[in-house]
Write a protein that holds these residues in place. Structure first.
Motif, mmCIF file in Angstrom:
data_model
loop_
_atom_site.group_PDB
_atom_site.id
_atom_site.type_symbol
_atom_site.label_atom_id
_atom_site.label_comp_id
_atom_site.label_asym_id
_atom_site.label_seq_id
_atom_site.Cartn_x
_atom_site.Cartn_y
_atom_site.Cartn_z
ATOM 1 N N GLN A 87 0.823 -1.203 0.000
ATOM 2 C CA GLN A 87 0.000 0.000 0.000
ATOM 3 C C GLN A 87 0.859 1.256 0.000
ATOM 4 O O GLN A 87 0.553 2.226 -0.689
ATOM 5 N N ASP A 88 1.940 1.240 0.770
ATOM 6 C CA ASP A 88 2.815 2.402 0.838
ATOM 7 C C ASP A 88 3.499 2.652 -0.499
ATOM 8 O O ASP A 88 3.595 3.794 -0.960
ATOM 9 N N SER A 91 0.910 3.931 -3.038
ATOM 10 C CA SER A 91 0.551 5.312 -2.705
ATOM 11 C C SER A 91 1.628 6.283 -3.183
ATOM 12 O O SER A 91 1.315 7.329 -3.776
ATOM 13 N N THR A 94 1.584 6.440 -7.045
ATOM 14 C CA THR A 94 0.396 7.137 -7.543
ATOM 15 C C THR A 94 0.569 8.646 -7.443
ATOM 16 O O THR A 94 0.163 9.397 -8.334
ATOM 17 N N LYS A 95 1.192 9.102 -6.353
ATOM 18 C CA LYS A 95 1.424 10.527 -6.180
ATOM 19 C C LYS A 95 2.337 11.083 -7.272
ATOM 20 O O LYS A 95 2.277 12.276 -7.597
ATOM 21 N N GLU A 290 0.963 7.444 8.673
ATOM 22 C CA GLU A 290 0.911 8.708 7.933
ATOM 23 C C GLU A 290 1.257 9.890 8.836
ATOM 24 O O GLU A 290 1.936 10.826 8.410
#
Length: 417
Positions: A87-88, A91, A94-95, A290
């Protein structure tokens, strides 16, 4: 590497095919130059050569996989052991506008179908999957029946395929069979901790024939190594935090119970702190992680899983509240400090009682003799009175000679080196 300054909203999946790695490094990741071995590893993968890369935590392993993924046709499968790690990574990608996805149990059926559609259409370039998920019937249907082109299979935390590794996972042994279905794909194995024996097992158990092997230096000269006899654990932790006032740090504990106890104690003392362990919900772990990454909380108290793949370069101190079970685990954990290259601090609190606690779990181990050998090496490191950096580097097969007045370890400082 330089400072990353580019953020792109969307990247066409075919934009970088046949482009040079330097262009992708600059335009996508915003870096001006490669770190040691990165370019060599990437070029071997692009040339279709199976590659094993042993690089320290913070050495930039992810880019060695991600840049080829954007240049090669088809998709790159990344086998990863932890959902939080997948997931990290997704993420972060994607950014930057890189079309990537993970396939695991956290996805709803609607989300899963959306990812599958993206893979089949060629929009998604990087797919993260667990070793268990890789051999599932659903994955077989997606990859084999849909004739999806798999250009690269990347095995992250590749030491998990070795019984001599510190985190052996039998599911990793299934990867070799999957690779046989994609004989034209290249395989990239990545790990931060691998002795000579573990490297040999990785090559054998993953079926990597004529593989090119890169082994970076294990030396992290910017991390000061210190061991203290654990007498008043909480007070020793507080003293270390005070030495790093306002700076980010990670405290590793051996159990969820210990994490909760230490978190509560530090919280009552007014420190900016949050816990992280498998007993929390996915939402709680994600929220706490986060907050730490964004510097909204100073300290994370965690079990071993925290930090894998976490891109936070300014962790200034790592405290091992309990003795790690091996030097591999210890090295991986302290490697999360000082990824920006600035001076950082690794403090290990040692107690003989920790040794007995670790041995208790050997009864459930598949190979207690191997576990005992690793524990003895870890104990020798914690109790030894020679250069700690020399001890850990020699464990990984690398020689080291302490320099005068070097920023090294507590032993060398005591001796006046």
């Amino acid at each position: 590497m330089g400072v990353c300054y580019n953020n792109y909203v969307r990247i066409n999946s075919r934009t970088f095919e046949k482009e040079k790695p330097e262009l992708v490094l600059k335009t996508v990741f915003g870096y001006d130059s490669f770190r040691p071995f990165q370019k060599d590893i990437i070029e071997q993968v692009l040339n279709g050569n199976d590659t094993l890369a042993v690089m320290p935590t913070g050495g930039g392993k992810s880019i060695c996989c991600q840049i080829p993924a954007l240049i090669l046709e088809g998709i790159t499968l990344v086998v990863s052991p932890l959902i939080s790690l997948m997931q990290d990574q997704v993420s972060s990608l994607t950014k930057m506008g890189i079309q990537s996805a993970f396939l695991n149990s956290t996805l709803s059926w609607k989300e899963y179908k959306s990812v599958v559609k993206g893979i089949k259409s060629g929009k998604i370039k990087i797919v993260y999957v667990s070793p268990e998920g890789l051999v599932s019937n659903r994955m077989r249907e997606l990859l084999f029946e849909s004739k999806v082109k798999v250009s690269c299979i990347t095995v992250d935390e590749a030491h998990c395929v070795s019984e001599w590794g510190h985190d052996f996972r039998p599911d990793y042994l299934e990867i070799k069979g999957i690779r046989n279905y994609f004989k034209d794909s290249v395989m990239l194995a990545l790990t931060a901790t691998a002795t000579t024996q573990v490297r040999s097992d990785i090559l054998k158990n993953l079926g990597m024939k004529k593989a090119v092997v890169f082994v970076s230096s294990f030396n992290r000269p910017n991390i000061f190594l210190e061991v203290q006899r654990k007498t008043q654990g909480l007070n020793q932790v507080v003293e270390c935090i005070k030495r790093h006032y306002g700076e980010s740090g990670i405290i590793y504990c051996s159990s969820r119970k210990k994490v909760d106890e230490l978190f509560q104690s530090l919280d009552k003392l007014g420190y900016s702190v949050l816990p992280y362990h498998a007993g929390l919900t996915d939402e709680e772990r994600s929220y706490n992680q986060e907050k730490f990454i964004r510097d909204e909380v100073q300290i994370i108290v965690a079990t071993v899983a925290f930090g894998m793949g976490i891109n936070k370069p300014d962790v200034r101190f790592v405290i091992n509240f309990d003795l790690p079970k091996s030097l591999e685990v210890y090295y991986q954990e302290i490697g999360r400090a000082g990824r920006d290259g600035l001076q950082s601090h690794a403090l290990l609190l040692y107690s003989p009682a920790d040794v007995h606690k670790i041995r208790f779990f050997f009864k459930e181990s598949a190979d207690p003799a191997k576990d005992e050998m690793r524990l003895q090496k870890m104990t020798a490191f914690a109790t030894g009175r020679e250069c700690r950096r020399k001890m850990i580097l020699e464990y990984f097969g690398e020689s080291y000679k302490a320099k005068e007045k070097s920023f090294c370890c507590d032993v060398c400082s005591y001796k006046g080196l």
